[in-house]
Design a protein around this motif. Structure first.
Motif, PDB file in Angstrom:
ATOM      1  N   UNK A 118       0.833  -1.210   0.000  1.00 34.63           N
ATOM      2  CA  UNK A 118       0.000   0.000   0.000  1.00 34.63           C
ATOM      3  C   UNK A 118       0.863   1.253   0.000  1.00 34.63           C
ATOM      4  N   UNK A 119       1.884   1.266   0.827  1.00 34.01           N
ATOM      5  CA  UNK A 119       2.749   2.443   0.924  1.00 34.01           C
ATOM      6  C   UNK A 119       3.446   2.712  -0.412  1.00 34.01           C
ATOM      7  N   UNK A 120       4.014   1.688  -1.010  1.00 30.10           N
ATOM      8  CA  UNK A 120       4.697   1.873  -2.294  1.00 30.10           C
ATOM      9  C   UNK A 120       3.708   2.196  -3.409  1.00 30.10           C
ATOM     10  N   UNK A 121       2.521   1.579  -3.377  1.00 29.41           N
ATOM     11  CA  UNK A 121       1.501   1.856  -4.396  1.00 29.41           C
ATOM     12  C   UNK A 121       1.056   3.311  -4.334  1.00 29.41           C
ATOM     13  N   UNK A 122       0.875   3.842  -3.144  1.00 30.23           N
ATOM     14  CA  UNK A 122       0.471   5.242  -3.021  1.00 30.23           C
ATOM     15  C   UNK A 122       1.578   6.167  -3.529  1.00 30.23           C
ATOM     16  N   UNK A 123       2.823   5.804  -3.269  1.00 34.02           N
ATOM     17  CA  UNK A 123       3.936   6.614  -3.777  1.00 34.02           C
ATOM     18  C   UNK A 123       3.986   6.593  -5.307  1.00 34.02           C
ATOM     19  N   UNK A 124       3.857   5.416  -5.900  1.00 36.48           N
ATOM     20  CA  UNK A 124       3.908   5.301  -7.355  1.00 36.48           C
ATOM     21  C   UNK A 124       2.719   6.014  -7.988  1.00 36.48           C
ATOM     22  N   UNK A 125       1.509   5.772  -7.455  1.00 36.87           N
ATOM     23  CA  UNK A 125       0.318   6.419  -8.015  1.00 36.87           C
ATOM     24  C   UNK A 125       0.400   7.932  -7.827  1.00 36.87           C
ATOM     25  N   UNK A 126       0.878   8.368  -6.676  1.00 37.47           N
ATOM     26  CA  UNK A 126       1.026   9.804  -6.438  1.00 37.47           C
ATOM     27  C   UNK A 126       2.011  10.440  -7.393  1.00 37.47           C
ATOM     28  N   UNK A 127       3.126   9.760  -7.638  1.00 35.04           N
ATOM     29  CA  UNK A 127       4.116  10.288  -8.573  1.00 35.04           C
ATOM     30  C   UNK A 127       3.564  10.310  -9.995  1.00 35.04           C
ATOM     31  N   UNK A 128       2.879   9.242 -10.380  1.00 37.72           N
ATOM     32  CA  UNK A 128       2.355   9.156 -11.747  1.00 37.72           C
ATOM     33  C   UNK A 128       1.259  10.187 -11.994  1.00 37.72           C
ATOM     34  N   UNK A 129       0.447  10.466 -10.994  1.00 40.23           N
ATOM     35  CA  UNK A 129      -0.677  11.389 -11.167  1.00 40.23           C
ATOM     36  C   UNK A 129      -0.337  12.830 -10.821  1.00 40.23           C
ATOM     37  N   UNK A 130       0.799  13.033 -10.190  1.00 39.67           N
ATOM     38  CA  UNK A 130       1.193  14.376  -9.774  1.00 39.67           C
ATOM     39  C   UNK A 130       1.667  15.198 -10.978  1.00 39.67           C
ATOM     40  N   UNK A 131       1.287  16.459 -11.020  1.00 41.13           N
ATOM     41  CA  UNK A 131       1.786  17.318 -12.104  1.00 41.13           C
ATOM     42  C   UNK A 131       3.239  17.722 -11.897  1.00 41.13           C
TER      43      UNK A 131
END
Length: 126
Positions: free
Chosen positions: A33-46
């Motif tokens: 969960x922690x790594x998934x949130x980091x990856x998704x946050x990075x991918x979706x972040x402008x």
């Protein structure tokens, strides 16, 4: 080549959404969960690690870091959970919109810039 590249981009987009969903699932281990949130946050972040206006390298970080992060997280999530969330992500047309997450990311960046400015001021002024 272009159709394969378009399909790969759609798969990456679907998997980012699936990771977002899997990170909220109680069957997913906490470390995934922690790594998934980091990856998704990075991918979706402008905001990117390397700005996109830098030729070649600006887009290269997105083309390398996001797929590697997705691959790492997918290996940590149980296959049946990931398959369920991939199906749900494929049904969704739009990316998830979270104004709260966008606000948190913006606050983190503003706090980081403010801290760097304050530390720079203290270093050079004193």
């Amino acid at each position: 080549m272009a159709p394969r590249l378009n399909e790969w981009a759609r798969t990456i987009k679907r998997d980012v959404h699936a990771l977002y969903l899997a990170a909220r699932d109680p069957r997913t281990p906490w470390y995934a969960k922690a790594l998934a949130m980091c990856v998704a946050g990075y991918a979706l972040s402008p905001i990117d690690l390397i700005p996109d206006f830098i030729p070649v390298v600006g887009y290269l970080d997105d083309a390398v870091l996001v797929p590697l992060g997705i691959l790492a997280v997918v290996k940590m999530i149980p296959p049946e959970v990931m398959a369920e969330h991939r199906a749900a992500a494929a049904l969704a047309v739009d990316r998830p919109v979270s104004r709260g997450a966008a606000l948190i990311i913006a606050c983190i960046w503003v706090a980081s810039v403010a801290l760097a400015g304050w530390l720079g001021y203290r270093y050079f002024a004193g």
